[in-house]
Design a protein around this motif. Structure first.
Motif, mmCIF file in Angstrom:
data_model
loop_
_atom_site.group_PDB
_atom_site.id
_atom_site.type_symbol
_atom_site.label_atom_id
_atom_site.label_comp_id
_atom_site.label_asym_id
_atom_site.label_seq_id
_atom_site.Cartn_x
_atom_site.Cartn_y
_atom_site.Cartn_z
ATOM 1 N N PRO A 1 -98.001 -111.746 -2.208
ATOM 2 C CA PRO A 1 -96.795 -112.294 -1.555
ATOM 3 C C PRO A 1 -95.694 -112.657 -2.554
ATOM 4 C CG PRO A 1 -98.789 -113.251 -0.608
ATOM 5 C CD PRO A 1 -99.213 -112.495 -1.820
ATOM 6 N N SER A 2 -96.064 -113.225 -3.706
ATOM 7 C CA SER A 2 -95.063 -113.572 -4.718
ATOM 8 C C SER A 2 -94.408 -112.329 -5.294
ATOM 9 C CB SER A 2 -95.719 -114.385 -5.843
ATOM 10 O OG SER A 2 -96.255 -115.591 -5.351
ATOM 11 N N ILE A 3 -95.200 -111.281 -5.533
ATOM 12 C CA ILE A 3 -94.649 -110.025 -6.048
ATOM 13 C C ILE A 3 -93.668 -109.436 -5.034
ATOM 14 C CG2 ILE A 3 -95.232 -107.652 -6.691
ATOM 15 C CD1 ILE A 3 -97.918 -108.745 -7.732
ATOM 16 N N HIS A 4 -94.043 -109.479 -3.777
ATOM 17 C CA HIS A 4 -93.187 -108.955 -2.709
ATOM 18 C C HIS A 4 -91.811 -109.626 -2.720
ATOM 19 C CE1 HIS A 4 -91.931 -107.509 1.204
ATOM 20 N NE2 HIS A 4 -91.774 -108.758 1.623
ATOM 21 N N THR A 5 -91.800 -110.948 -2.885
ATOM 22 C CA THR A 5 -90.538 -111.685 -2.865
ATOM 23 C C THR A 5 -89.760 -111.515 -4.167
ATOM 24 O OG1 THR A 5 -91.537 -113.334 -1.399
ATOM 25 C CG2 THR A 5 -89.512 -113.970 -2.545
ATOM 26 N N ALA A 6 -90.455 -111.649 -5.300
ATOM 27 C CA ALA A 6 -89.773 -111.649 -6.591
ATOM 28 C C ALA A 6 -89.163 -110.292 -6.931
ATOM 29 C CB ALA A 6 -90.733 -112.085 -7.690
ATOM 30 N N LEU A 7 -89.844 -109.205 -6.589
ATOM 31 C CA LEU A 7 -89.375 -107.867 -6.947
ATOM 32 C C LEU A 7 -88.738 -107.132 -5.773
ATOM 33 C CD1 LEU A 7 -92.252 -106.557 -9.275
ATOM 34 C CD2 LEU A 7 -90.118 -107.713 -9.896
ATOM 35 N N ASP A 8 -88.636 -107.806 -4.628
ATOM 36 C CA ASP A 8 -88.092 -107.178 -3.421
ATOM 37 C C ASP A 8 -88.820 -105.857 -3.144
ATOM 38 O OD1 ASP A 8 -86.463 -106.983 -1.204
ATOM 39 O OD2 ASP A 8 -84.878 -105.899 -2.264
ATOM 40 N N ALA A 9 -90.162 -105.906 -3.241
ATOM 41 C CA ALA A 9 -90.992 -104.712 -3.104
ATOM 42 C C ALA A 9 -91.147 -104.335 -1.640
ATOM 43 C CB ALA A 9 -92.367 -104.962 -3.722
ATOM 44 N N THR A 10 -91.181 -103.033 -1.365
ATOM 45 C CA THR A 10 -91.420 -102.540 -0.016
ATOM 46 C C THR A 10 -92.913 -102.617 0.305
ATOM 47 O OG1 THR A 10 -91.793 -100.255 -0.703
ATOM 48 C CG2 THR A 10 -89.508 -100.932 -0.298
ATOM 49 N N GLN A 11 -93.261 -102.373 1.581
ATOM 50 C CA GLN A 11 -94.674 -102.388 1.966
ATOM 51 C C GLN A 11 -95.436 -101.286 1.246
ATOM 52 O OE1 GLN A 11 -95.215 -102.666 6.139
ATOM 53 N NE2 GLN A 11 -97.435 -102.803 6.039
ATOM 54 N N SER A 12 -94.793 -100.131 1.069
ATOM 55 C CA SER A 12 -95.439 -99.040 0.341
ATOM 56 C C SER A 12 -95.683 -99.432 -1.118
ATOM 57 C CB SER A 12 -94.582 -97.779 0.412
ATOM 58 O OG SER A 12 -95.175 -96.730 -0.316
ATOM 59 N N ASP A 13 -94.693 -100.103 -1.729
ATOM 60 C CA ASP A 13 -94.865 -100.581 -3.103
ATOM 61 C C ASP A 13 -96.075 -101.506 -3.198
ATOM 62 O OD1 ASP A 13 -92.632 -99.254 -4.079
ATOM 63 O OD2 ASP A 13 -91.282 -100.928 -3.616
ATOM 64 N N MET A 14 -96.200 -102.412 -2.219
ATOM 65 C CA MET A 14 -97.288 -103.376 -2.248
ATOM 66 C C MET A 14 -98.639 -102.680 -2.112
ATOM 67 S SD MET A 14 -95.594 -105.993 -2.764
ATOM 68 C CE MET A 14 -96.968 -107.105 -2.703
ATOM 69 N N GLN A 15 -98.679 -101.656 -1.252
ATOM 70 C CA GLN A 15 -99.926 -100.923 -1.076
ATOM 71 C C GLN A 15 -100.358 -100.253 -2.379
ATOM 72 O OE1 GLN A 15 -99.744 -97.726 1.793
ATOM 73 N NE2 GLN A 15 -101.951 -97.737 2.126
ATOM 74 N N TRP A 16 -99.358 -99.710 -3.109
ATOM 75 C CA TRP A 16 -99.702 -99.016 -4.341
ATOM 76 C C TRP A 16 -100.051 -99.969 -5.483
ATOM 77 C CZ3 TRP A 16 -101.499 -94.472 -4.915
ATOM 78 C CH2 TRP A 16 -101.184 -93.483 -3.981
ATOM 79 N N VAL A 17 -99.604 -101.225 -5.411
ATOM 80 C CA VAL A 17 -100.051 -102.207 -6.405
ATOM 81 C C VAL A 17 -101.579 -102.314 -6.378
ATOM 82 C CG1 VAL A 17 -100.064 -104.660 -7.014
ATOM 83 C CG2 VAL A 17 -97.910 -103.538 -6.440
ATOM 84 N N LEU A 18 -102.147 -102.250 -5.176
ATOM 85 C CA LEU A 18 -103.605 -102.290 -5.034
ATOM 86 C C LEU A 18 -104.228 -100.910 -5.205
ATOM 87 C CD1 LEU A 18 -103.942 -104.649 -1.932
ATOM 88 C CD2 LEU A 18 -104.324 -105.244 -4.317
ATOM 89 N N SER A 19 -103.667 -99.913 -4.520
ATOM 90 C CA SER A 19 -104.313 -98.608 -4.436
ATOM 91 C C SER A 19 -104.155 -97.777 -5.704
ATOM 92 C CB SER A 19 -103.739 -97.822 -3.252
ATOM 93 O OG SER A 19 -103.914 -98.535 -2.060
ATOM 94 N N GLY A 20 -103.031 -97.924 -6.405
ATOM 95 C CA GLY A 20 -102.810 -97.126 -7.606
ATOM 96 C C GLY A 20 -103.872 -97.376 -8.660
ATOM 97 N N TYR A 21 -104.224 -98.630 -8.812
ATOM 98 C CA TYR A 21 -105.278 -99.001 -9.766
ATOM 99 C C TYR A 21 -106.600 -98.347 -9.377
ATOM 100 C CZ TYR A 21 -108.619 -102.028 -12.212
ATOM 101 O OH TYR A 21 -109.638 -102.510 -12.987
ATOM 102 N N ALA A 22 -106.983 -98.481 -8.096
ATOM 103 C CA ALA A 22 -108.257 -97.934 -7.633
ATOM 104 C C ALA A 22 -108.297 -96.416 -7.760
ATOM 105 C CB ALA A 22 -108.499 -98.348 -6.184
ATOM 106 N N LEU A 23 -107.141 -95.774 -7.527
ATOM 107 C CA LEU A 23 -107.090 -94.317 -7.541
ATOM 108 C C LEU A 23 -107.304 -93.764 -8.949
ATOM 109 C CD1 LEU A 23 -106.611 -92.336 -5.206
ATOM 110 C CD2 LEU A 23 -104.231 -92.204 -5.907
ATOM 111 N N THR A 24 -106.539 -94.251 -9.919
ATOM 112 C CA THR A 24 -106.698 -93.729 -11.285
ATOM 113 C C THR A 24 -108.053 -94.128 -11.866
ATOM 114 O OG1 THR A 24 -105.463 -95.660 -12.088
ATOM 115 C CG2 THR A 24 -104.242 -93.609 -11.818
#
Length: 502
Positions: free
Chosen positions: A45-68
């Motif tokens: 939630p803090s990342i979402h507010t501080a960086l004005d991240a989209t929902q897709s951005d937030m999903q990739w914060v979690l999923s990008g790590y798991a994928l690579t």
């Protein structure tokens, strides 16, 4: 096909006097990487507010790590088998630490996600080396204890991560707090690199062909050894690594991106085709007398094949529990994120204790410990469903879930680490990294598929009914998956009791 584990057991192993110091370095790194995962969940939630991240951005914060992480696992494991696990482990730690700095200083969501991709590569490099090094330095009952300590650290990390994340965000505020959740990895990573350079013995960093003496605990097949001597670094099988990496990527990608791009499901048939091509390539490589990325004869070891399947099924079902509980507590009961995180603390602490207990006894009781763990998981799922049903009718408090979810914590401690020890027990040491990576790839695939499948069931039921009904449906699916895992564990126990079984 000749089994890799058909060689006689080596009787010449002498324990390395520095093995417990090496284990301490490995466990500290596991603590760092897992804290990084659990803290991010709290910081979203803090990342979402501080960086004005989209929902897709937030999903990739979690999923990008798991994928690579999942894509590089097996290739990194085989590289460690051939090039030396200690060196690649430290390279992975260094990459993870540098990526943590980049994430903590990220000016926007795109930069943060790039750093998370790099963190995943670092974790993918270091994790199979850690499992391989435990196999290298510990044998017999000591190996069970080492895996028990490994599981204890996993449980402790899961318990303390959300609490530490909440504290850092509270101290640092909206703009700085979430950055601290990444930067907290940096001093740990630096300490690990210094201690690893000091304590990892030089013979750990091997070159292709400098394999261990013949024996089940430390040998490669003679043909593989000669191929490695002849081909040098080409024995890493780069084309096989590329095929498998693309197969895992095309399989996992739809499960992490399907909500925003439904057409990605078309990648699943491509994944099956790439997997078939990879198997054909590995067989062709072996027929030519070369060293494959994964020696497929590993799967002829029944205990390994059964153990990988148990682990994949367990993660397919049980990983979703904590996602469902968080959703139910916050959206179904209206609790805060901090209150919802409390449901998992007793379970995580009991998981740590059970991992240590089971690690000391796994060589005595064997697969029976895993079977008891799966039975406890079923008990936790059934009683949690009863609490949710009673709570919906005003007959019980949701806080009774603290007790019922504790059964699941005990199950985690009795299943994960003991299963790792038993699965890898009969695998030759020169394939320790790649075999451990195969098991971890099964975990990653199980986790991705399970979360996507079970959350889909939850939201489908929610469209027609209430949160209690949706939770009961989700728990029912998980129970079915755990029952299948229990059936495989019972089969493995029977296989081990047969005369001459591997």
């Amino acid at each position: 096909m000749t089994s890799l584990s058909s060689h006689p057991v080596s009787q010449s192993h002498r324990p390395d006097p520095g093995r417990w110091r090496i284990l301490a370095v490995l466990l500290t790194t596991i603590f760092m990487s897992l804290i990084g995962v659990s803290i991010v969940n709290v910081a979203l939630p803090s990342i979402h507010t501080a960086l004005d991240a989209t929902q897709s951005d937030m999903q990739w914060v979690l999923s990008g790590y798991a994928l690579t992480f999942g894509v590089v696992l097996v290739a990194a494991g085989r590289a460690g088998d051939l090039m030396g696990r200690g060196g690649l482990f430290l390279i992975g730690v260094a990459l993870f630490t540098l990526a943590s700095v980049a994430a903590g200083l990220a000016p926007d969501a795109a930069w943060l996600n790039g750093a998370r991709f790099a963190q995943g590569v670092g974790s993918g490099l270091l994790n199979p080396q850690g499992l391989g090094m435990i196999q290298h330095y510990f044998r017999g009952a000591e190996r069970g204890r080492a895996f028990g300590y490994f599981g204890t650290m996993v449980g402790f990390s899961v318990a303390i991560g959300p609490v530490l994340g909440g504290l850092l965000i509270e101290l640092g505020g909206l703009e700085i707090g979430w950055r601290l959740t990444f930067l907290v990895n940096v001093p740990i990573g630096i300490a690990v690199i210094i201690l690893g350079l000091r304590w990892f013995p030089r013979p750990l960093i091997r070159r292709p062909g400098s394999h261990a003496p013949a024996g089940k605990s430390g040998a490669v097949d003679q043909a593989d050894a000669e191929a490695a001597d002849r081909l040098g670094w080409r024995s890493l099988d780069p084309f096989g690594s590329l095929l498998l990496g693309l197969a895992v990527l095309s399989f996992l990608y739809p499960f992490v991106e399907s909500r925003t791009a439904p057409l990605t499901w078309l990648l699943l048939p491509l994944s099956l085709g790439l997997t078939a091509a990879w198997i054909g390539w590995e067989r062709r490589t072996m027929r030519r007398g070369l060293s494959p990325m994964v020696d497929l004869r590993i799967f002829s070891t029944t205990s390994f094949s059964n153990g990988v399947l148990i682990m994949a099924l367990y993660f397919l079902g049980m990983t979703s529990i904590w996602v469902l509980v968080a959703l139910y507590a916050q959206e179904g009961l209206g609790m805060s994120a901090l209150l919802s995180s409390l449901f998992g603390i007793p379970a995580a602490l009991l998981s740590s204790w059970a991992s240590d207990w089971a690690g000391r006894r796994v060589m005595t009781y064997g697969r029976r410990i895993v079977i008891v763990g799966l039975l406890l998981a079923l008990a936790g799922l059934l009683t949690s469903g009863m609490v949710i049903l009673l709570q919906a009718h005003g007959l019980a408090s949701a806080w009774w879930l603290l007790l019922t979810l504790s059964f699941i914590g005990l199950a985690q401690g009795l299943v994960i680490s003991p299963n790792q020890a038993l699965t890898l027990m009969d695998v030759p040491l020169d394939y320790a990294g790649s075999s451990g990576a195969i098991m971890q790839t099964g975990q990653r695939i199980g986790t991705a598929v399970g979360i996507a499948m079970i959350t889909a069931v939850i939201f489908w039921v929610l469209n027609m009914s209430s949160w209690p009904t949706a939770m009961l449906a989700g728990l029912g699916v998980i129970e079915l998956v755990v029952l299948i895992a229990l059936r495989v564990a019972i089969k493995d126990q029977r296989d081990r009791q047969r005369p001459g079984a591997i």
